[in-house]
Design an enzyme around this catalytic site. Sequence first.
Site, PDB file in Angstrom:
ATOM      1  N   LYS A   1      42.660  40.785  52.471  1.00 48.70           N
ATOM      2  CA  LYS A   1      41.724  41.799  51.978  1.00 48.70           C
ATOM      3  C   LYS A   1      40.794  41.183  50.934  1.00 48.70           C
ATOM      4  CE  LYS A   1      45.238  43.119  48.639  1.00 48.70           C
ATOM      5  NZ  LYS A   1      46.311  44.055  48.285  1.00 48.70           N
TER       6      LYS A   1
ATOM      7  N   ARG B   1      51.374  54.992  44.090  1.00 47.84           N
ATOM      8  CA  ARG B   1      49.978  54.695  44.368  1.00 47.84           C
ATOM      9  C   ARG B   1      49.736  55.233  45.768  1.00 47.84           C
ATOM     10  NH1 ARG B   1      47.938  48.507  44.321  1.00 47.84           N
ATOM     11  NH2 ARG B   1      48.966  48.643  46.339  1.00 47.84           N
TER      12      ARG B   1
ATOM     13  N   TYR C   1      21.081  33.926  24.991  1.00 47.01           N
ATOM     14  CA  TYR C   1      20.860  35.282  24.520  1.00 47.01           C
ATOM     15  C   TYR C   1      21.569  35.530  23.192  1.00 47.01           C
ATOM     16  CZ  TYR C   1      18.799  36.831  28.945  1.00 47.01           C
ATOM     17  OH  TYR C   1      17.990  37.004  30.025  1.00 47.01           O
TER      18      TYR C   1
ATOM     19  N   MET D   1      23.272  35.865  33.387  1.00 48.32           N
ATOM     20  CA  MET D   1      23.503  36.376  34.740  1.00 48.32           C
ATOM     21  C   MET D   1      23.592  35.260  35.775  1.00 48.32           C
ATOM     22  SD  MET D   1      21.296  39.160  36.910  1.00 48.32           S
ATOM     23  CE  MET D   1      21.432  40.439  35.669  1.00 48.32           C
TER      24      MET D   1
HETATM   25  C1  LIG Z   1      47.391  43.152  48.012  1.00 45.74           C
HETATM   26  C2  LIG Z   1      48.673  43.495  48.638  1.00 45.74           C
HETATM   27  C3  LIG Z   1      49.626  42.501  48.887  1.00 45.74           C
HETATM   28  C4  LIG Z   1      49.494  41.085  48.365  1.00 45.74           C
HETATM   29  O1  LIG Z   1      49.876  41.076  47.023  1.00 45.74           O
HETATM   30  P1  LIG Z   1      49.901  39.721  46.137  1.00 45.74           P
HETATM   31  O2  LIG Z   1      50.444  40.174  44.843  1.00 45.74           O
HETATM   32  O3  LIG Z   1      48.496  39.252  46.055  1.00 45.74           O
HETATM   33  O4  LIG Z   1      50.766  38.759  46.847  1.00 45.74           O
HETATM   34  C5  LIG Z   1      50.757  42.857  49.599  1.00 45.74           C
HETATM   35  N1  LIG Z   1      50.949  44.132  50.014  1.00 45.74           N
HETATM   36  C6  LIG Z   1      50.076  45.121  49.763  1.00 45.74           C
HETATM   37  C7  LIG Z   1      50.350  46.505  50.229  1.00 45.74           C
HETATM   38  C8  LIG Z   1      48.919  44.846  49.053  1.00 45.74           C
HETATM   39  O5  LIG Z   1      48.060  45.838  48.771  1.00 45.74           O
END
Ligand SMILES: *Cc1c(COP(=O)(O)O)cnc(C)c1O
Length: 350
Positions: free
Chosen positions: A40, A134, A250, A298
């Site tokens: 992701k 969550r 800046y 930036m």
């Molecule tokens: C992001 C995520 C992971 C990976 O977690 P890490 O701490 O980066 O290894 C695994 N399972 C779920 C459901 C996640 O959202």
Amino acid sequence: MPSPPPDPALRLRIDRAALAANWRALDALSGAARAGAAVKADAYGIGARLAAIVLREAGCRDFFVAHWREAAELRDLLAPQDIAVLHGPLTGDEARWARAAGVRPVINSLAQAQRWLEAGGGPCHLMIDSGINRLGLPMADLGAEAIARLDIDMLLSHLASADEDSALNPLQRARWSQARALVPHRRASLANSAGIALGAEYHGDVTRPGLALYGGVPRPEMAGHLRQVAWPQAAVIQLREIGPGESVGYNATFVAPRRMRLAVIALGYADGYLRCWSGRGAMRWQGARLPVIGRVSMDMSVLDAAAAPDLAEGDWIEADYELPAAAAASGLSQYELLTLLGRRFGRESG
Ligand SMILES: *Cc1c(COP(=O)(O)O)cnc(C)c1O
């Protein structure tokens, strides 16, 4: 346009061999379970397509993304059923898209279960909430009729505090085991990167590392197993000399105590090199350390080039970005340090 534009003056150096080695190490640490991969957020900034290619070649089969678009981006590289979409179907359209694309939705609630069944159903994953509070099906809903009707490939849960020695870890593991006994499924998965180090009872059939694949070290005992994967690099776009009493950047937060030679590089907070590095970060050139002085802006940062008298405009320097140390120095998490890395980087892998 007559030809493609010139390459950007900043790039990420990606060590593909380190990424593959990290997956193999995490797969071995997962014992009887097989390591998957969280890809992701553009594989935490590394580049999802590059990561998918390297990880699939290393032997990874289970890939986790958050959004449908992230799944679509990988569909031509991976078998669609190997892509799990963690946020699940929020609408009927999303459920229908998942079915048409053949990717596996992660069902997170009774409403999502019903939506998936109404769209025609089929193999899916089920995320149960064992205590992170969550996203995920509450334990109390495990006996619902809609859940019994699902065709569940993977039964998932997610640890809240795997990077600490918390009483929440065994509690969540016990609830996940309880859910495994109640709901038919083919495979079970609990551990993220840090969870892998908690031991065999946390492994199930598939582990889901993200951070550790990309060189993050979530628990100190994992440090020796993991290699840094990504280094930000930037070109020197200008060298200049200033006299004592002159200020830099800046708000003139740095004032030169003596005559100084400065290097301006094409790396700024829009690239994820945040202002917290002002007066604190450093870059490397042929082993020499070049501190960041004044405010990060930036698109640029300014370095004290005293340690590198031969440095020339156009030379490439590399950020001090070793993740555990950079997290301690910046106050950002290792996750943030990776996922901040912006889209202006060219990506160079070797
Ligand atoms: C992001 C995520 C992971 C990976 O977690 P890490 O701490 O980066 O290894 C695994 N399972 C779920 C459901 C996640 O959202």
